[in-house]
Design an enzyme around this catalytic site. Sequence first.
Site, PDB file in Angstrom:
ATOM      1  N   ASP A   1     -13.974  -4.724 -16.161  1.00  8.42           N
ATOM      2  CA  ASP A   1     -12.688  -5.169 -16.705  1.00  8.42           C
ATOM      3  C   ASP A   1     -12.906  -5.601 -18.147  1.00  8.42           C
ATOM      4  OD1 ASP A   1     -11.534  -4.665 -14.303  1.00  8.42           O
ATOM      5  OD2 ASP A   1     -11.126  -6.747 -13.766  1.00  8.42           O
TER       6      ASP A   1
ATOM      7  N   ASP B   1     -11.685  -8.152 -19.608  1.00  2.00           N
ATOM      8  CA  ASP B   1     -11.574  -9.603 -19.851  1.00  2.00           C
ATOM      9  C   ASP B   1     -12.739 -10.401 -19.286  1.00  2.00           C
ATOM     10  OD1 ASP B   1     -10.976  -9.347 -17.176  1.00  2.00           O
ATOM     11  OD2 ASP B   1      -8.840  -9.742 -17.418  1.00  2.00           O
TER      12      ASP B   1
ATOM     13  N   TRP C   1      -1.345  -3.424  -8.899  1.00  3.16           N
ATOM     14  CA  TRP C   1      -2.457  -4.361  -8.783  1.00  3.16           C
ATOM     15  C   TRP C   1      -2.904  -4.553  -7.333  1.00  3.16           C
ATOM     16  CZ3 TRP C   1      -3.556  -8.927  -6.394  1.00  3.16           C
ATOM     17  CH2 TRP C   1      -4.642  -9.659  -6.907  1.00  3.16           C
TER      18      TRP C   1
ATOM     19  N   GLU D   1      -7.894  -1.712  -4.736  1.00  2.00           N
ATOM     20  CA  GLU D   1      -8.794  -0.589  -5.052  1.00  2.00           C
ATOM     21  C   GLU D   1     -10.257  -1.007  -5.023  1.00  2.00           C
ATOM     22  OE1 GLU D   1      -7.366  -2.418  -7.322  1.00  2.00           O
ATOM     23  OE2 GLU D   1      -9.028  -2.813  -8.689  1.00  2.00           O
ATOM     24  N   ASP D   2     -10.526  -2.257  -5.386  1.00  2.00           N
ATOM     25  CA  ASP D   2     -11.912  -2.737  -5.388  1.00  2.00           C
ATOM     26  C   ASP D   2     -12.419  -2.946  -3.953  1.00  2.00           C
ATOM     27  OD1 ASP D   2     -10.076  -4.744  -5.055  1.00  2.00           O
ATOM     28  OD2 ASP D   2     -10.920  -6.095  -6.548  1.00  2.00           O
TER      29      ASP D   2
ATOM     30  N   MET E   1     -13.784 -15.536 -17.939  1.00  5.33           N
ATOM     31  CA  MET E   1     -12.682 -14.571 -17.997  1.00  5.33           C
ATOM     32  C   MET E   1     -11.665 -15.019 -19.031  1.00  5.33           C
ATOM     33  SD  MET E   1     -10.312 -13.003 -14.966  1.00  5.33           S
ATOM     34  CE  MET E   1      -8.830 -13.788 -15.555  1.00  5.33           C
TER      35      MET E   1
ATOM     36  N   HIS F   1      -5.147 -14.726 -18.899  1.00  5.76           N
ATOM     37  CA  HIS F   1      -4.018 -13.823 -19.186  1.00  5.76           C
ATOM     38  C   HIS F   1      -3.026 -13.886 -18.035  1.00  5.76           C
ATOM     39  CE1 HIS F   1      -5.240 -10.839 -16.149  1.00  5.76           C
ATOM     40  NE2 HIS F   1      -6.480 -11.148 -16.496  1.00  5.76           N
TER      41      HIS F   1
ATOM     42  N   ARG G   1      -0.002 -11.687 -15.721  1.00  8.91           N
ATOM     43  CA  ARG G   1       0.071 -10.338 -15.133  1.00  8.91           C
ATOM     44  C   ARG G   1       0.692  -9.394 -16.163  1.00  8.91           C
ATOM     45  NH1 ARG G   1      -2.647  -9.490 -12.129  1.00  8.91           N
ATOM     46  NH2 ARG G   1      -2.068 -10.707 -10.324  1.00  8.91           N
TER      47      ARG G   1
HETATM   48  N1  UDP Z   1      -5.804  -3.633 -17.498  1.00  7.68           N
HETATM   49  C1  UDP Z   1      -5.348  -3.361 -18.779  1.00  7.68           C
HETATM   50  N2  UDP Z   1      -4.025  -3.359 -19.052  1.00  7.68           N
HETATM   51  C2  UDP Z   1      -3.097  -3.621 -18.083  1.00  7.68           C
HETATM   52  C3  UDP Z   1      -3.549  -3.923 -16.792  1.00  7.68           C
HETATM   53  C4  UDP Z   1      -4.910  -3.939 -16.521  1.00  7.68           C
HETATM   54  O1  UDP Z   1      -6.149  -3.113 -19.698  1.00  7.68           O
HETATM   55  O2  UDP Z   1      -1.899  -3.603 -18.387  1.00  7.68           O
HETATM   56  C5  UDP Z   1      -7.246  -3.507 -17.193  1.00  7.68           C
HETATM   57  C6  UDP Z   1      -8.102  -4.558 -17.887  1.00  7.68           C
HETATM   58  O3  UDP Z   1      -9.377  -4.029 -18.093  1.00  7.68           O
HETATM   59  C7  UDP Z   1      -8.123  -5.646 -16.843  1.00  7.68           C
HETATM   60  C8  UDP Z   1      -8.271  -4.832 -15.557  1.00  7.68           C
HETATM   61  O4  UDP Z   1      -7.459  -3.691 -15.794  1.00  7.68           O
HETATM   62  O5  UDP Z   1      -9.175  -6.554 -17.038  1.00  7.68           O
HETATM   63  C9  UDP Z   1      -7.842  -5.560 -14.293  1.00  7.68           C
HETATM   64  O6  UDP Z   1      -6.530  -6.056 -14.404  1.00  7.68           O
HETATM   65  P1  UDP Z   1      -6.240  -7.634 -14.369  1.00  7.68           P
HETATM   66  O7  UDP Z   1      -7.024  -8.280 -15.453  1.00  7.68           O
HETATM   67  O8  UDP Z   1      -4.764  -7.870 -14.416  1.00  7.68           O
HETATM   68  O9  UDP Z   1      -6.786  -8.023 -12.958  1.00  7.68           O
HETATM   69  P2  UDP Z   1      -7.242  -9.469 -12.463  1.00  7.68           P
HETATM   70  O10 UDP Z   1      -7.424 -10.385 -13.652  1.00  7.68           O
HETATM   71  O11 UDP Z   1      -6.174  -9.942 -11.580  1.00  7.68           O
HETATM   72  O12 UDP Z   1      -8.522  -9.165 -11.788  1.00  7.68           O
HETATM   73 MN    MN Z   2      -8.206 -10.056 -15.523  1.00  5.78          MN
END
Ligand code: UDP
Ligand code: MN
Length: 406
Positions: A223, A225, A285, A288-289, A315, A318, A320
């Site tokens: 990811d 972040d 969302w 998948e993992d 992390m 952020h 959604r």
């Molecule tokens: N992501 C992105 N743009 C989006 C949605 C998701 O770049 O609009 C990518 C990004 O790498 C992100 C990852 O998909 O870290 C997982 O999504 P998210 O961070 O929302 O998941 P969570 O923080 O809930 O694990």
């Molecule tokens: Mn994230």
Amino acid sequence: MLKTIFNFLVLFAVFSLICFAVFLFYSKNNDLLFFTDPHHLVNTKNKTSLNIEKTTAVPEFHQNRTAMPAASGRPLEPCPDIPPNLQEVLYVEFRTNRTLEDVRQQVGPLLQQGGRYKPANCVAKQKRSPGLFRKHRPSLTTRLGESDPRYGVAIIIPFRNRYDHLSHWLHYLHPILIRQQLDYSVYVINQEGDGVFNRAKLMNIGHTEALKEYDYECFVFSDIDLVPLNDRNLYRCSDKPRHLSVAVDKFNFLLPYNNIFGGVTALSREQFLKVNGFSNTFWGWGGEDDDLYQRIVFRGMSISRPDSVIGRYKMIKHGRDLHNDRNPNNVQKLNETPQTIDRDGLNSLSYTVRKIRKDLLYTFITVDVQTTAGYGRVGGGSGMYSCVSAVVSSVHLYRVSSEQMS
Ligand code: UDP
Ligand code: MN
């Protein structure tokens, strides 16, 4: 008269012989052009300039990554199993504004186009040796013997509209990966348009596109972040699929649930092929993992993890994203992994590449993932990682089990 002519001819013959002898003497010492095959000459010239490139210039993507003779003529040694310049605990903060230009200035000189790096003085390893960083380590020869130093690591990032995160990630990760002495490239897979996001499909696309450029042996799926807080968490593959982001600050540095396999993971090419990659059909969302984890178990493998000191992550906070709401249908799909694994994955992947851009810091591949209408209702939601686990995560927080730790 005849005698004069005869004398003249004898003189001429002697003179010719002398000239020929002188000529032969010189031709031994110099490569006289008309005695040398012109094609051979051209080839020799090319060979020489290539050799010069190999030893002095930075090699291109398709050049061999195997041990190349160093300038001294000796082949490079494998890099040490434990990279010597690791800093261990890192200070990471996301308050500072960082532009891509800032990052280019900092690490750009060390990189090649496409966010590529390989150590100059040794041959990188892509595979972790078992027992690395344990107190009682196996002998050096065993550890070196178990590592395959031949190939590179492709780092695949699913992406859409997170440019500030991208700058932070690149700012922290490039120096870490360089210290880890990896032979690596960074691929940012950018989903085109504003259709529903599909993280897993972007990972499959990244894997497929990276393999078109080079014969990578290891894939780290990350990811955008997540930044490691300890550079001993090596971005290499292992004899088992590996979960790297085990202790994220957001979860008080504990596993939200035991089988979590989201965030940052590393799979060898063989392991990823064995599970047919990710499913392509987890739109929105969640899930998948967990599906990937189930694929791994279904194919008879188990996962490994660093301990929760080495596996610490920060992390970027952020909300959604738009068009990536939690999809409740994905929970149901998790019951179907054994039926779908063979027909939904790398072997059914379909997409269109719109653009490939080589930046100094990364390769940016914009793709049409062919978002399908009518994939099911996508409801609102919040949380992190899988939707199944979102329920569990508020109740149980796990420590890394010793069985998974290595
Ligand atoms: N992501 C992105 N743009 C989006 C949605 C998701 O770049 O609009 C990518 C990004 O790498 C992100 C990852 O998909 O870290 C997982 O999504 P998210 O961070 O929302 O998941 P969570 O923080 O809930 O694990
Ligand atoms: Mn994230």
